[in-house]
Design a protein around this motif. Structure first.
Motif, PDB file in Angstrom:
ATOM      1  N   SER A  17       0.826  -1.211   0.000  1.00 29.39           N
ATOM      2  CA  SER A  17       0.000   0.000   0.000  1.00 29.39           C
ATOM      3  C   SER A  17       0.855   1.254   0.000  1.00 29.39           C
ATOM      4  O   SER A  17       2.039   1.217   0.315  1.00 29.39           O
ATOM      5  CB  SER A  17      -0.916   0.003   1.222  1.00 29.39           C
ATOM      6  N   THR A  55      -1.865   8.237 -14.067  1.00 25.00           N
ATOM      7  CA  THR A  55      -2.787   7.457 -13.236  1.00 25.00           C
ATOM      8  C   THR A  55      -2.177   7.190 -11.867  1.00 25.00           C
ATOM      9  O   THR A  55      -2.874   7.185 -10.854  1.00 25.00           O
ATOM     10  CB  THR A  55      -3.143   6.127 -13.932  1.00 25.00           C
ATOM     11  N   GLY A  72      -0.563   9.841  -7.664  1.00 25.48           N
ATOM     12  CA  GLY A  72      -0.750   9.841  -6.211  1.00 25.48           C
ATOM     13  C   GLY A  72      -0.333   8.501  -5.638  1.00 25.48           C
ATOM     14  O   GLY A  72       0.474   7.776  -6.203  1.00 25.48           O
ATOM     15  N   SER A  73      -0.922   8.161  -4.533  1.00 25.53           N
ATOM     16  CA  SER A  73      -0.651   6.898  -3.872  1.00 25.53           C
ATOM     17  C   SER A  73      -1.487   5.789  -4.512  1.00 25.53           C
ATOM     18  O   SER A  73      -2.619   6.029  -4.939  1.00 25.53           O
ATOM     19  CB  SER A  73      -1.012   7.048  -2.389  1.00 25.53           C
ATOM     20  N   PHE A  74      -0.954   4.577  -4.578  1.00 22.65           N
ATOM     21  CA  PHE A  74      -1.681   3.449  -5.157  1.00 22.65           C
ATOM     22  C   PHE A  74      -1.228   2.157  -4.487  1.00 22.65           C
ATOM     23  O   PHE A  74      -0.252   2.141  -3.738  1.00 22.65           O
ATOM     24  CB  PHE A  74      -1.465   3.376  -6.676  1.00 22.65           C
ATOM     25  N   ASP A  75      -1.970   1.078  -4.747  1.00 19.63           N
ATOM     26  CA  ASP A  75      -1.645  -0.237  -4.206  1.00 19.63           C
ATOM     27  C   ASP A  75      -1.068  -1.120  -5.301  1.00 19.63           C
ATOM     28  O   ASP A  75      -1.459  -1.021  -6.468  1.00 19.63           O
ATOM     29  CB  ASP A  75      -2.896  -0.926  -3.644  1.00 19.63           C
ATOM     30  N   GLU A  80      -3.621  -0.985  -8.440  1.00 15.60           N
ATOM     31  CA  GLU A  80      -4.960  -0.449  -8.176  1.00 15.60           C
ATOM     32  C   GLU A  80      -4.820   0.987  -7.709  1.00 15.60           C
ATOM     33  O   GLU A  80      -4.050   1.274  -6.791  1.00 15.60           O
ATOM     34  CB  GLU A  80      -5.671  -1.252  -7.084  1.00 15.60           C
ATOM     35  N   VAL A  81      -5.570   1.872  -8.353  1.00 18.14           N
ATOM     36  CA  VAL A  81      -5.583   3.283  -7.981  1.00 18.14           C
ATOM     37  C   VAL A  81      -7.029   3.642  -7.674  1.00 18.14           C
ATOM     38  O   VAL A  81      -7.882   3.593  -8.562  1.00 18.14           O
ATOM     39  CB  VAL A  81      -5.041   4.174  -9.125  1.00 18.14           C
ATOM     40  N   ASP A  82      -7.301   3.970  -6.422  1.00 21.06           N
ATOM     41  CA  ASP A  82      -8.673   4.297  -6.007  1.00 21.06           C
ATOM     42  C   ASP A  82      -9.659   3.227  -6.455  1.00 21.06           C
ATOM     43  O   ASP A  82     -10.742   3.521  -6.970  1.00 21.06           O
ATOM     44  CB  ASP A  82      -9.091   5.670  -6.542  1.00 21.06           C
ATOM     45  N   GLY A  83      -9.289   1.960  -6.295  1.00 16.59           N
ATOM     46  CA  GLY A  83     -10.160   0.846  -6.646  1.00 16.59           C
ATOM     47  C   GLY A  83     -10.222   0.521  -8.130  1.00 16.59           C
ATOM     48  O   GLY A  83     -10.960  -0.376  -8.533  1.00 16.59           O
ATOM     49  N   LYS A  84      -9.460   1.251  -8.950  1.00 11.65           N
ATOM     50  CA  LYS A  84      -9.459   1.009 -10.400  1.00 11.65           C
ATOM     51  C   LYS A  84      -8.173   0.294 -10.795  1.00 11.65           C
ATOM     52  O   LYS A  84      -7.099   0.599 -10.299  1.00 11.65           O
ATOM     53  CB  LYS A  84      -9.576   2.323 -11.162  1.00 11.65           C
TER      54      LYS A  84
END
Length: 186
Positions: free
Chosen positions: A34, A106, A109-112, A134-138
């Motif tokens: 994360s 994309t 920012g922060s992503f998983d 995954e970025v904001d669930g996408k």
């Protein structure tokens, strides 16, 4: 040679994770990282890029997709991509630049990141690891495919949520077909 064979078998067993007791190779488990950040690097492209997740800094190669190349370093691969998309080499490389920009933007920012730490091969000396972003669930994979900036090919794996790779790949192929129909991206 016969004295080397047992050593070779043991080496293969250790490297692949094979256990004689259960007769199957142990599957690597998904690890979720994360608060990852995109790291600018001259070798980044649409489907392979440097990321930093906590103390881990590595090159991530996306599962399921192949984004267009940005140059002719691997001319044969770029040619195959051009044939797939039905465009010139120049248009393919321009799409590669666009795919790189979309991936970077994309992940601004922060992503998983989800990874199994499986080697993603590549031309460079540094090991790349397969994974999903995954970025904001996408899903970055879905963003690239639906934007017409990646073809559905390459390594596939059951998803971290348990979805079968064949089901997910069919969904990606439908997104790729829709992008082509809408004349989006390359």
């Amino acid at each position: 040679m016969t004295t080397l064979r047992p050593l070779l078998i043991i080496l293969v067993a250790v490297v692949t994770g094979f256990h004689a007791s259960d007769g199957v190779a142990k599957a690597k488990k998904w690890e979720k990282l994360s608060a990852c950040k995109y790291v600018e690097d001259k070798n980044n492209d649409g489907d392979s890029f440097r990321v930093k997740c906590g103390e881990k800094d590595f090159v991530l190669r996306l599962y399921f997709v192949d984004a267009p190349e940005t140059n002719l370093r691997d001319a044969e691969r770029t040619r195959l991509q051009s044939e797939h998309f039905g465009v010139s080499l120049d248009e393919t490389m321009k799409a590669g630049v666009k795919a790189t920009e979309v991936a970077r933007d994309t992940m601004k920012g922060s992503f998983d990141v989800w990874t199994k730490w499986s080697s993603g091969g590549g031309r460079g000396k540094e090991v790349r690891y397969y994974g999903l972003v995954e970025v904001d669930g996408k899903s970055l994979v879905e963003i690239l495919v639906s934007s017409g900036l990646a073809r559905v090919v390459g390594q596939v794996v059951p998803l971290p949520n348990g979805e079968k790779s064949t089901v997910y790949k069919k969904r990606l192929v439908a997104l790729e077909s829709e992008a082509r129909k809408q004349r989006v991206g390359v």
